[in-house]
Design an enzyme around this catalytic site. Structure first.
Site, mmCIF file in Angstrom:
data_model
loop_
_atom_site.group_PDB
_atom_site.id
_atom_site.type_symbol
_atom_site.label_atom_id
_atom_site.label_comp_id
_atom_site.label_asym_id
_atom_site.label_seq_id
_atom_site.Cartn_x
_atom_site.Cartn_y
_atom_site.Cartn_z
ATOM 1 N N HIS A 42 -5.977 8.346 -12.713
ATOM 2 C CA HIS A 42 -4.518 8.310 -12.518
ATOM 3 C C HIS A 42 -4.060 9.592 -11.823
ATOM 4 O O HIS A 42 -3.204 9.561 -10.947
ATOM 5 C CB HIS A 42 -3.805 8.143 -13.859
ATOM 6 C CG HIS A 42 -4.039 6.803 -14.497
ATOM 7 N ND1 HIS A 42 -3.846 5.621 -13.815
ATOM 8 C CD2 HIS A 42 -4.458 6.446 -15.736
ATOM 9 C CE1 HIS A 42 -4.130 4.597 -14.614
ATOM 10 N NE2 HIS A 42 -4.512 5.077 -15.782
ATOM 11 N N LEU A 100 13.506 7.324 4.390
ATOM 12 C CA LEU A 100 12.616 6.358 3.722
ATOM 13 C C LEU A 100 13.137 6.136 2.316
ATOM 14 O O LEU A 100 13.547 7.095 1.656
ATOM 15 C CB LEU A 100 11.193 6.952 3.650
ATOM 16 C CG LEU A 100 10.195 6.242 2.721
ATOM 17 C CD1 LEU A 100 9.779 4.890 3.300
ATOM 18 C CD2 LEU A 100 8.934 7.090 2.511
ATOM 19 N N ASP A 151 -3.971 -0.376 -7.422
ATOM 20 C CA ASP A 151 -4.927 -0.722 -8.479
ATOM 21 C C ASP A 151 -6.258 0.027 -8.301
ATOM 22 O O ASP A 151 -6.671 0.287 -7.177
ATOM 23 C CB ASP A 151 -5.160 -2.238 -8.446
ATOM 24 C CG ASP A 151 -5.865 -2.725 -9.698
ATOM 25 O OD1 ASP A 151 -5.870 -2.001 -10.714
ATOM 26 O OD2 ASP A 151 -6.414 -3.838 -9.660
HETATM 27 C C1 FPP Z 1 -3.578 0.698 -11.770
HETATM 28 O O1 FPP Z 1 -4.891 1.141 -11.924
HETATM 29 C C2 FPP Z 1 -2.680 1.808 -11.751
HETATM 30 C C3 FPP Z 1 -1.694 2.033 -12.658
HETATM 31 C C4 FPP Z 1 -1.429 1.149 -13.811
HETATM 32 C C5 FPP Z 1 -0.843 3.206 -12.539
HETATM 33 C C6 FPP Z 1 -0.488 3.616 -11.155
HETATM 34 C C7 FPP Z 1 0.109 4.931 -11.254
HETATM 35 C C8 FPP Z 1 -0.130 5.976 -10.420
HETATM 36 C C9 FPP Z 1 -0.928 5.906 -9.190
HETATM 37 C C10 FPP Z 1 0.489 7.257 -10.717
HETATM 38 C C11 FPP Z 1 1.961 7.094 -10.870
HETATM 39 C C12 FPP Z 1 2.617 8.278 -10.551
HETATM 40 C C13 FPP Z 1 3.532 8.398 -9.580
HETATM 41 C C14 FPP Z 1 3.967 9.734 -9.269
HETATM 42 C C15 FPP Z 1 4.065 7.249 -8.814
HETATM 43 P P1 FPP Z 1 -5.665 0.691 -13.221
HETATM 44 O O2 FPP Z 1 -5.513 1.750 -14.246
HETATM 45 O O3 FPP Z 1 -5.235 -0.662 -13.618
HETATM 46 O O4 FPP Z 1 -7.126 0.683 -12.674
HETATM 47 P P2 FPP Z 1 -8.328 -0.252 -13.123
HETATM 48 O O5 FPP Z 1 -8.012 -1.621 -12.575
HETATM 49 O O6 FPP Z 1 -9.487 0.364 -12.436
HETATM 50 O O7 FPP Z 1 -8.393 -0.193 -14.598
#
Ligand code: FPP
Length: 224
Positions: free
Chosen positions: A29, A122, A12
């Site tokens: 992201h 893994l 997050d």
């Molecule tokens: C949460 O942060 C994150 C997500 C909803 C997406 C997580 C995805 C990635 C890290 C990339 C995925 C790609 C791969 C290759 C696995 P948020 O957007 O909710 O953050 P915020 O709470 O600050 O709004």
């Protein structure tokens, strides 16, 4: 010292990181993918056998289409560029959640899973369009359809995580303390660490620090 087989992570804080440093949630992201790669490497170094990453929840569809499209493009790019290298490192990819994406992405996900299915170093479980309540409901429906008994063993067998030991450790970055419909059944006895850092800022050192702390916890599973 506690053994550590399975780490689950709620990644997050991408949006907040992106807005703060690059004036764009999507930039967060993008940076988040770099952290994913660092944590995969660190997991191999720590001899962890299962790494479950929450990449997209069933609730994330509520986000603007532009952000959703960007996330899935990132995922596509990641798989196209990295699956060969993951395969060479003997890493297996498994998708949790229902694959209801574009046929191009569905095919890519299926191909990536198939290619790496025999790998043993893994296992990365990527939770995509995943929701724990829906996973549980589907498991109960399957039990009923097969006229099986409702018990813990049969429930576990009908979850998408069948055959995977429950997470020993759950880490949630981003300074928020909730489970967000993630692995509600499987996390029953996991040690939970809420990390203040946003996911793009999280690094191997932070990860190792949590692992070290986890190893020294007295886990008694209800015993004394
Ligand atoms: C949460 O942060 C994150 C997500 C909803 C997406 C997580 C995805 C990635 C890290 C990339 C995925 C790609 C791969 C290759 C696995 P948020 O957007 O909710 O953050 P915020 O709470 O600050 O709004």
């Amino acid at each position: 010292m506690n053994p550590l087989k399975h780490v689950a992570i709620i990644m997050d804080g991408n949006g907040r990181w992106g807005l703060k440093y690059k004036n764009s949630r999507n930039a967060g992201h993008k940076e988040g993918v770099n952290t994913v790669q660092k944590i995969i490497k660190a997991s191999v170094r720590n001899n962890i056998k299962y790494l479950t990453l929450y990449a997209f929840s069933t609730e994330n569809w509520r986000r603007p289409k532009k952000e959703i499209d960007y996330l899935f493009n990132l995922l596509e790019e990641f798989l196209l560029n990295k699956i060969e290298s993951l395969h060479k490192q003997n890493i297996k990819l498994k998708i949790l959640g229902s694959k209801k994406f574009s046929s191009k992405l569905n095919k890519l996900l299926n191909r990536s899973e198939k290619k790496t299915s025999k790998n043993t170093k893994l296992q990365i479980n990527l939770a995509l369009n995943y929701g724990s309540k829906s996973e549980l409901m589907n498991a109960f429906k399957k039990i009923k359809k097969n006229r099986e008994r409702i018990n813990e063993k049969n429930l576990g067998k009908n979850l998408q995580t069948r055959g995977i030991p429950d997470p020993d450790l759950l880490i949630r970055t981003g300074n928020t303390k909730r489970l967000s419909n993630f692995l509600l059944w499987q996390l029953a006895y996991s040690e939970i660490f809420f990390e203040k850092k946003l996911w793009p800022a999280f690094n191997e050192k932070d990860y190792n620090k949590i692992i070290k702390e986890y190893r020294n916890i007295k886990r008694n599973f209800g015993n004394i």
